[in-house]
Design a protein around this motif. Structure first.
Motif, short mmCIF file in Angstrom:
data_model
loop_
_atom_site.label_atom_id
_atom_site.label_comp_id
_atom_site.label_asym_id
_atom_site.label_seq_id
_atom_site.Cartn_x
_atom_site.Cartn_y
_atom_site.Cartn_z
N GLU A 134 -7.06 23.52 -1.42
CA GLU A 134 -7.49 23.26 -0.04
C GLU A 134 -8.38 22.02 0.06
O GLU A 134 -8.29 21.25 1.02
N SER A 135 -9.25 21.79 -0.94
CA SER A 135 -10.15 20.64 -0.87
C SER A 135 -9.37 19.33 -0.98
O SER A 135 -9.69 18.34 -0.31
N TRP A 136 -8.33 19.32 -1.81
CA TRP A 136 -7.50 18.12 -1.92
C TRP A 136 -6.64 17.92 -0.69
O TRP A 136 -6.39 16.79 -0.25
N GLN A 137 -6.17 19.02 -0.09
CA GLN A 137 -5.37 18.91 1.13
C GLN A 137 -6.17 18.32 2.29
O GLN A 137 -5.63 17.58 3.11
N LYS A 138 -7.47 18.63 2.34
CA LYS A 138 -8.32 18.04 3.39
C LYS A 138 -8.42 16.53 3.22
O LYS A 138 -8.36 15.77 4.19
N LEU A 139 -8.58 16.08 1.97
CA LEU A 139 -8.65 14.63 1.72
C LEU A 139 -7.33 13.95 2.07
O LEU A 139 -7.30 12.85 2.64
N ILE A 140 -6.21 14.61 1.75
CA ILE A 140 -4.90 14.04 2.08
C ILE A 140 -4.71 13.97 3.59
O ILE A 140 -4.21 12.97 4.12
N ALA A 141 -5.14 15.03 4.30
CA ALA A 141 -5.01 15.02 5.76
C ALA A 141 -5.84 13.90 6.39
O ALA A 141 -5.39 13.22 7.32
N ALA A 142 -7.05 13.68 5.86
CA ALA A 142 -7.89 12.59 6.38
C ALA A 142 -7.25 11.23 6.13
O ALA A 142 -7.29 10.34 6.98
N GLN A 143 -6.63 11.06 4.96
CA GLN A 143 -5.96 9.79 4.64
C GLN A 143 -4.74 9.57 5.54
O GLN A 143 -4.48 8.46 5.98
N ARG A 144 -4.02 10.65 5.86
CA ARG A 144 -2.87 10.52 6.75
C ARG A 144 -3.29 10.10 8.15
O ARG A 144 -2.61 9.33 8.82
N GLU A 145 -4.41 10.62 8.62
CA GLU A 145 -4.90 10.22 9.95
C GLU A 145 -5.26 8.75 9.98
O GLU A 145 -5.05 8.06 10.97
N LEU A 146 -5.79 8.26 8.88
CA LEU A 146 -6.17 6.84 8.82
C LEU A 146 -4.93 5.95 8.86
O LEU A 146 -4.93 4.91 9.52
N ALA A 147 -3.86 6.35 8.16
CA ALA A 147 -2.56 5.64 8.18
C ALA A 147 -2.70 4.15 7.91
O ALA A 147 -2.14 3.33 8.61
N ASP A 148 -3.48 3.80 6.91
CA ASP A 148 -3.66 2.40 6.54
C ASP A 148 -2.96 2.16 5.20
O ASP A 148 -3.32 2.74 4.18
N ALA A 149 -1.95 1.28 5.20
CA ALA A 149 -1.12 1.06 4.00
C ALA A 149 -1.94 0.45 2.87
O ALA A 149 -1.77 0.81 1.70
N LYS A 150 -2.84 -0.49 3.19
CA LYS A 150 -3.62 -1.14 2.14
C LYS A 150 -4.55 -0.14 1.46
O LYS A 150 -4.68 -0.13 0.23
N ILE A 151 -5.21 0.70 2.25
CA ILE A 151 -6.12 1.70 1.68
C ILE A 151 -5.32 2.71 0.86
O ILE A 151 -5.75 3.15 -0.21
N PHE A 152 -4.12 3.08 1.34
CA PHE A 152 -3.29 4.02 0.60
C PHE A 152 -2.93 3.47 -0.78
O PHE A 152 -3.04 4.17 -1.79
N THR A 153 -2.52 2.20 -0.83
CA THR A 153 -2.16 1.59 -2.11
C THR A 153 -3.36 1.52 -3.04
O THR A 153 -3.28 1.84 -4.23
N GLN A 154 -4.50 1.10 -2.48
CA GLN A 154 -5.73 1.00 -3.28
C GLN A 154 -6.12 2.38 -3.82
O GLN A 154 -6.52 2.52 -4.98
N LEU A 155 -5.98 3.39 -2.98
CA LEU A 155 -6.36 4.75 -3.36
C LEU A 155 -5.40 5.32 -4.40
O LEU A 155 -5.82 5.94 -5.39
N ALA A 156 -4.08 5.09 -4.23
CA ALA A 156 -3.09 5.62 -5.16
C ALA A 156 -3.30 5.06 -6.56
O ALA A 156 -3.26 5.80 -7.56
N LEU A 157 -3.54 3.75 -6.65
CA LEU A 157 -3.76 3.13 -7.97
C LEU A 157 -5.11 3.53 -8.56
O LEU A 157 -5.22 3.82 -9.75
N GLY A 158 -6.14 3.54 -7.71
CA GLY A 158 -7.48 3.88 -8.20
C GLY A 158 -7.57 5.31 -8.70
O GLY A 158 -8.16 5.58 -9.75
N LEU A 159 -6.96 6.23 -7.94
CA LEU A 159 -7.02 7.64 -8.34
C LEU A 159 -6.20 7.88 -9.61
O LEU A 159 -6.61 8.65 -10.48
N PHE A 160 -5.04 7.20 -9.72
CA PHE A 160 -4.23 7.36 -10.92
C PHE A 160 -4.98 6.85 -12.15
O PHE A 160 -4.97 7.49 -13.20
N GLU A 161 -5.66 5.72 -12.01
CA GLU A 161 -6.44 5.18 -13.12
C GLU A 161 -7.57 6.13 -13.50
O GLU A 161 -7.84 6.36 -14.69
N PHE A 162 -8.23 6.72 -12.50
CA PHE A 162 -9.31 7.67 -12.76
C PHE A 162 -8.78 8.90 -13.49
O PHE A 162 -9.39 9.39 -14.45
#
Length: 569
Positions: A85-113
């Motif tokens: 549930e905690s991860w789903q809340k973060l995903i829902a917040a990211q979907r509302e933002l709908a920013d492609a640049k932030i999504f790419t930055q987040l996908a790469l940053g989280l994968f590296e982490f």
């Protein structure tokens, strides 16, 4: 160029007004109808947009200083880390933002982490990969991170073996908190060596192996097995596999690991016996089938090797190694039979898999000439193999010359009719292709070819009937939903076409053409919200060419502007 005059707006207009004006002009200046007009208004729009953005007249979103911060904090809190549930809340917040640049930055940053901190339950790994699509973008990840690390991690993810399974690690009751932390520290060090391709010290692997006699941790056994193999420590690899099987005798992974160890030791007879009595009844993996086939080949049991390669090809039809070795075995059989035609065909298949299509085509041409001098009636199997081989190499003219005299004799062999029909279809003669397919039996390949020919002839009603029959046999074949969508679109049933294209998009989310098909029908039906949502998904995926994003972005931007105007009013 005066941007404002071209767009017919005031020089004090804001970006929303500029976008609406551009959208209106685009309706009468489509790129396929008026390319010069489209280029003029496109350049004017880009210039005005750049000018306004540089002067800070409009800000679409304020990017957070570090979009990864909340995700790392969620990971660092162990209770929230293991709760979906905690991860789903973060995903829902990211979907509302709908920013492609932030999504790419987040996908790469989280994968590296997560490469450095991979301790997540399987359900969370699956949830995150479902949103960020790491498996579908593995090639892109390889450009940013170590290819070994990405490949190993995503291999485990793709086959449902999430690494590491911390929710399945079981410690003895007498283990203290310090002992647990020490175990995870050594486990993490081995994983880091594996991820970075570094040499793992004997002291570290020995410490972890000694702990595994008390701690139940399948993933750690697999990591140690791979580390020993990479470092060339054959004896240590066998010992790890044996200990793994002793600790988990009912585990399929443990059985496959022990089987691999026997193959690596070249104990082929023991390996085949173990495979037939243990693994064959438990849906063996592709790698296990190929290793068993190679062991059978090493012991001289060519029939068993051929059967195992066939099973591997059923699991993965495009696996290079299984297909290549299968054709080598067939070549040996043909050479023993001393049939020059079959020998040319099999050698051509081998050369094609090696990556030499020109040599393969020369061999097949020689085989075709040999057929001209043969009068026996028992060569139909060879003719089928030759026709399919020519079809795979796109040698349509040679295929037509080979089969045309044979078809004139009145044969009803559906393989030959299918091959010749595909040749005529590729040579832009769909009418002749349809005549041939009508003579053939209604097998799945002939029905599939017939549906495509009918579509080319714009006989949408008949094509729909054929596609419906095929869908009853193969409901998961995404190409059929594309054909059904085209049929309904040709018949004027846009709602049904949209339904099929949406199903197509579910099955093929990595193809930008699927998004375009859905948006095209949504635009024709006036479903602008669906168009806007689909465009956002396409934009986030970053799989479409820029000109496609530019074209559909105009409609999505116009919808944004109208929604904002409605809110202001």
């Amino acid at each position: 160029m005066n941007w404002w005059e071209v767009l017919n707006v005031d020089s004090n207009a804001d970006l929303n007004e500029v976008r609406l004006a551009y959208l209106d002009l685009l309706k009468s200046n489509k790129p396929e109808e008026n390319p010069e007009g489209f280029k003029l208004i496109r350049d004017a729009f880009e210039g005005a947009k750049h000018h306004l953005e540089n002067h800070h007249q409009v800000t679409k979103h304020e990017n957070p200083e570090n979009p990864l911060k909340e995700w790392i904090e969620n990971y660092q809190n162990f209770e929230s880390r293991i709760q979906p549930e905690s991860w789903q809340k973060l995903i829902a917040a990211q979907r509302e933002l709908a920013d492609a640049k932030i999504f790419t930055q987040l996908a790469l940053g989280l994968f590296e982490f997560l490469l450095r901190n991979p301790y997540l339950p399987a359900s969370i790994w699956k949830l995150l990969d479902g949103y960020f699509g790491w498996i579908n973008n593995a090639e892109r990840l390889n450009t940013y991170f170590s290819e070994d690390a990405v490949g190993y991690l995503l291999y485990r993810v793709e086959y449902g073996k999430w690494l590491p399974k911390i929710d399945s690690v079981k410690f003895p009751r007498y283990y203290s908190h310090e002992q647990t932390q020490t175990y995870f520290y050594h486990r993490d060090q081995v994983y880091r060596c594996l991820r970075n391709g570094e040499v793992c010290s004997t002291e570290l692997t020995t410490h972890l192996k000694n702990s595994l006699s008390k701690v139940q941790d399948e993933e750690a056994f697999l990591m140690l097995f791979i580390v020993h193999g990479r470092q060339g420590e054959a004896d240590a690899q066998v010992q790890t596999a044996k200990l793994y099987l002793d600790c988990f005798p009912d585990s399929v992974d443990a059985q496959q690991t022990w089987f691999q160890a026997m193959v690596f030791q070249k104990r082929h007879t023991d390996a085949i016996e173990f495979f037939q009595h243990t693994l064959e009844q438990q849906n063996p993996s592709l790698d296990a089938l190929k290793m068993a086939a190679s062991s059978a080949e090493a012991t001289g049991n060519m029939t068993l090797a051929q059967n195992l390669y066939d099973k591997a090809i059923v699991l993965c039809p495009w696996d290079y190694e299984a297909n290549f070795h299968k054709y080598l075995l067939q070549l040996k059989e043909v050479e023993a039979a001393n049939d020059p035609v079959l020998m040319c065909i099999e050698r051509a298949e081998v050369e094609a898999f090696r990556g030499y299509p020109d040599i393969a085509l020369e061999l097949l041409t020689a085989a075709a000439k040999e057929f001209c001098y043969r009068t026996d009636t028992k060569c139909i199997h060879s003719l089928e193999k030759l026709s399919l081989a020519l079809l795979r190499l796109n040698a349509y003219a040679q295929l037509k010359d080979l089969l045309k005299p044979v078809i004139k004799t009145g044969t009803n062999n559906h393989v030959l009719l299918f091959c010749l029909a595909e040749a005529y279809r590729a040579l832009l003669n769909p009418g002749k292709a349809l005549d041939l397919l009508s003579q053939a039996d209604e097998t799945l390949p002939t029905l599939w070819s017939k549906s495509n020919v009918l579509l080319e002839l714009r006989r949408y009603g008949e094509a729909k009937e054929v596609c419906t029959t095929l869908l009853n046999h193969s409901p998961a074949d995404w190409t059929l939903y594309r054909c059904m969508g085209r049929c309904e679109e040709g018949l004027g049933n846009r709602l049904e076409a949209l339904s099929h294209y949406q199903k197509l998009l579910e099955l093929q989310p990595g193809e930008f053409a699927c998004y375009c098909a859905v948006m095209d029908q949504a635009l024709a039906l006036g479903k602008m919200e669906l168009l806007h949502t689909t465009f956002q998904q396409l934009q986030v995926r970053e799989i479409a060419p820029q000109n496609v994003l530019d074209y559909w972005g105009v409609y999505a931007a116009g919808l944004d502007c109208k929604a904002k105007d409605a809110q202001l009013k």
